[in-house]
Design an enzyme around this catalytic site. Structure first.
Site, PDB file in Angstrom:
ATOM      1  N   ASP A 146       0.809  -1.215   0.000  1.00  0.00           N
ATOM      2  CA  ASP A 146       0.000   0.000   0.000  1.00  0.00           C
ATOM      3  C   ASP A 146       0.847   1.272   0.000  1.00  0.00           C
ATOM      4  OD1 ASP A 146      -2.864   1.259   0.593  1.00  0.00           O
ATOM      5  OD2 ASP A 146      -1.388   2.245   1.881  1.00  0.00           O
ATOM      6  N   ALA A 174      -4.831   2.517  -1.017  1.00  0.00           N
ATOM      7  CA  ALA A 174      -4.500   1.829  -2.265  1.00  0.00           C
ATOM      8  C   ALA A 174      -5.034   0.402  -2.239  1.00  0.00           C
ATOM      9  CB  ALA A 174      -2.986   1.838  -2.487  1.00  0.00           C
ATOM     10  N   ASP A 175      -4.888  -0.273  -1.114  1.00  0.00           N
ATOM     11  CA  ASP A 175      -5.459  -1.609  -0.956  1.00  0.00           C
ATOM     12  C   ASP A 175      -6.982  -1.576  -1.045  1.00  0.00           C
ATOM     13  OD1 ASP A 175      -3.366  -3.529  -0.578  1.00  0.00           O
ATOM     14  OD2 ASP A 175      -2.933  -2.642   1.355  1.00  0.00           O
ATOM     15  N   LEU A 176      -7.587  -0.657  -0.310  1.00  0.00           N
ATOM     16  CA  LEU A 176      -9.047  -0.625  -0.217  1.00  0.00           C
ATOM     17  C   LEU A 176      -9.693  -0.330  -1.566  1.00  0.00           C
ATOM     18  CD1 LEU A 176      -9.306   1.292   3.171  1.00  0.00           C
ATOM     19  CD2 LEU A 176      -9.803  -1.124   2.787  1.00  0.00           C
ATOM     20  N   GLY A 179      -9.488  -3.337  -3.878  1.00  0.00           N
ATOM     21  CA  GLY A 179     -10.496  -4.341  -3.564  1.00  0.00           C
ATOM     22  C   GLY A 179     -11.874  -3.956  -4.070  1.00  0.00           C
TER      23      GLY A 179
END
Length: 401
Positions: A146, A174-176, A179
């Site tokens: 991230d 960035a991860d969220l 997803g």
């Protein structure tokens, strides 16, 4: 047996080969919307985030991080590096509609589980890969994290104080976002399959998504060719739209247009500013940003945050206090929306999770099961594939399950 609660994705089955945050965010959303999600975890270890602790859920040894993004999933321990484990995956794929994975590019192909190996055997399969840089391009083989993606994707360059160092966002956005974009792609692919009967590959790169959500800052750069500067808590296109100090703390003031600025000036006794060409329009205020800030700062310091919120809200001027998380969860609006949900956990404890924010009138999200303990559903799922007790016991003894 009681019927399942209504869910937009009831009847869909997801094989979840993800871990940490981007992938589990995607599959939890699918689970919340009614899909059956089977999460494959490494025997004896599980998802990395099981070890991201403390903090633990109260009265358990379960990581709060893991519990927050893995509800509505069944945990099956399986070593997919072994042929016996791969054979079980193929049995599951015979029943599953969707596969979600966030292995490094090419890693699953080594086990015969890449898109190229599966697409012809399972033509209806929707296969979503979430990686740092996507399946193509010079950076494709690199791992993605991230903070690294926030740095490379540009958001850090525009976040932070004007004279300070670049800053990442305080949560792993960035991860969220990756997803959630993955989930959007899956939903589009499900609709396509309804029409054609064909599955497809979804290629989500965290860097791609980070560039996509640069939004107005990216548009500003494309229009001018100039790198946006860090502005602290100010807005690049609207003034005043920023944090101001008050008598006892801080407040966010969001003056979104000229009529609102006029109301603000009348409320605060600053009508003279409306006759000053440097303040008269938003474009002028953007061009005189520092003057506007310097002029309004003493005004905003004249009252407490609570007083300002009451006065500004009454005048329909955007504003808000800067809440701590304790303040957030005590906020009457947040409480009225029911953002915390309690669920029964396999430990025997009740665990609290953040509610799904998607409010659907006919097929609302459901909270059927809390995040599982490691391997909680292994026997159940394998037996559902027609495997007998002796066969499952052998997989256990051989370290496969």
């Amino acid at each position: 047996m009681s019927a399942l609660p209504p869910g937009a994705l009831n009847g869909l089955k997801v094989l979840d080969l993800t871990r940490v945050l981007a992938g589990p965010t995607c599959t939890q959303m699918l689970g919340d919307l009614g899909a059956e999600v089977i999460k494959i975890e490494r025997p004896g270890a599980g998802d990395d985030t099981r070890g991201f602790a403390p903090p633990y859920v109260p009265n358990t040894r379960e990581s709060a991080y893991f519990v927050g993004v893995n509800r509505n999933k069944k945990s099956v321990t399986l070593d997919i590096a072994k042929p016996e484990g791969q054979a079980v995956i193929h049995k599951l794929l015979g029943e599953c509609d969707i596969l979600v994975e966030n292995f490094k590019v090419g890693a699953l192909a080594k086990y015969g589980l890449g898109w190229g190996e599966l697409k012809d055997k399972y033509p209806r399969l929707i296969y979503c890969s979430i990686t740092g840089f996507g399946q193509t391009g010079p950076y494709a083989p690199r791992p993605g994290y991230d903070a690294l993606i926030q740095a490379m994707g540009g958001v850090m360059s525009i976040t932070g104080e004007i004279e300070g160092e670049p800053q990442k966002v305080g949560v792993p956005v960035a991860d969220l976002f990756s997803g959630l974009y993955g989930c959007i792609g899956i939903l589009a692919a499900v609709n396509h399959r309804h029409a054609t009967g064909q599955g497809q590959r979804i290629d989500i790169g965290m860097l791609d998504t980070s560039v996509a959500w640069l939004a107005n800052q990216a548009s500003n750069f494309i229009a001018t060719g100039e790198n946006p500067k860090r502005l602290g808590n100010q807005h690049p296109n609207i003034v005043p739209y920023q944090v101001f100090p008050t008598q006892d703390g801080y407040i966010v003031l969001s003056v979104g247009n000229d009529p609102t600025f006029e109301r603000f000036c009348k409320l605060t006794g600053q009508e003279a500013l409306l006759q000053d060409e440097r303040f008269a329009t938003n474009a002028a205020r953007v061009g005189n940003r520092q003057l506007v800030t310097d002029t309004l700062t003493p005004v905003m310091k004249s009252r407490t945050t609570k007083d300002w919120v009451a006065a500004l809200e009454a005048a329909k001027i955007g504003c808000g206090p800067i809440n701590t998380l304790k303040d957030v969860f005590a906020d009457p609006q947040v409480q009225a929306r029911g953002v915390i949900v309690e669920m029964d956990h396999a430990s025997g404890e009740r665990v609290q999770v953040i509610a799904n924010p998607v409010r659907l009138s006919a097929t609302p999200p459901s909270y059927r099961s809390a995040a599982p303990v490691l391997g909680q559903h292994t026997e159940e799922v394998l037996a559902g594939l027609g495997m007998g007790a002796a066969e499952i016991a052998k997989l256990r003894a051989d370290g496969i399950a």
